[in-house]
Design a protein around this motif. Structure first.
Motif: not given
Length: 132
Positions: A86-103
């Motif tokens: 779950v922690e890995v999944t949360i980290a992946q979602v967080e990273a994807a959200l950061k990329v989406d926000i930057a875009q």
């Protein structure tokens, strides 16, 4: 007894019978010691059997406790693995959200620059048109 109407022979027979009854029905010290020894032996046997039963139950309980403990450790390990996943999944979602926000910021910046340039071009055209 002869004074109460018994003959000598009757008195002797009665005395012998009473003595026989007393000897067969009364317990001697040796009889009591024998019974006591038998009771002590019986108590020792019961005590030994109880100790064996208690040891057997104790061993069974220890085995049951060990099984439950092993099962709990396995369950805890599985929960820890699940938490890590779950922690890995949360980290992946967080990273994807950061990329989406930057875009999204880049897109918004492009649009804002485009709008500002467009407004500036319109204003420049209007000013040039008014001045000419």
């Amino acid at each position: 007894m002869t004074g109460t109407g018994f003959t000598e022979q009757q008195a002797e027979a009665l005395s012998e019978e009473q003595a026989l009854l007393l000897n067969t029905n009364l317990a001697t010290k040796a009889d009591l010691a024998q019974v006591e020894a038998a009771l002590k032996a019986d108590i020792a046997q019961v005590e030994a059997a109880l100790k064996a039963d208690i040891a057997q139950v104790e061993a069974a309980l220890k085995a049951d406790i060990a099984q439950v403990e092993a099962a709990l450790k396995a369950d805890i390990a599985q929960v820890e693995v699940t938490i890590a996943q779950v922690e890995v999944t949360i980290a992946q979602v967080e990273a994807a959200l950061k990329v989406d926000i930057a875009q999204a910021r880049q897109e918004m910046t492009k649009w804002m620059v485009g709008v500002v340039l467009g407004v500036a071009a319109v204003q420049t055209t209007l000013i040039v048109g008014l001045l000419s």
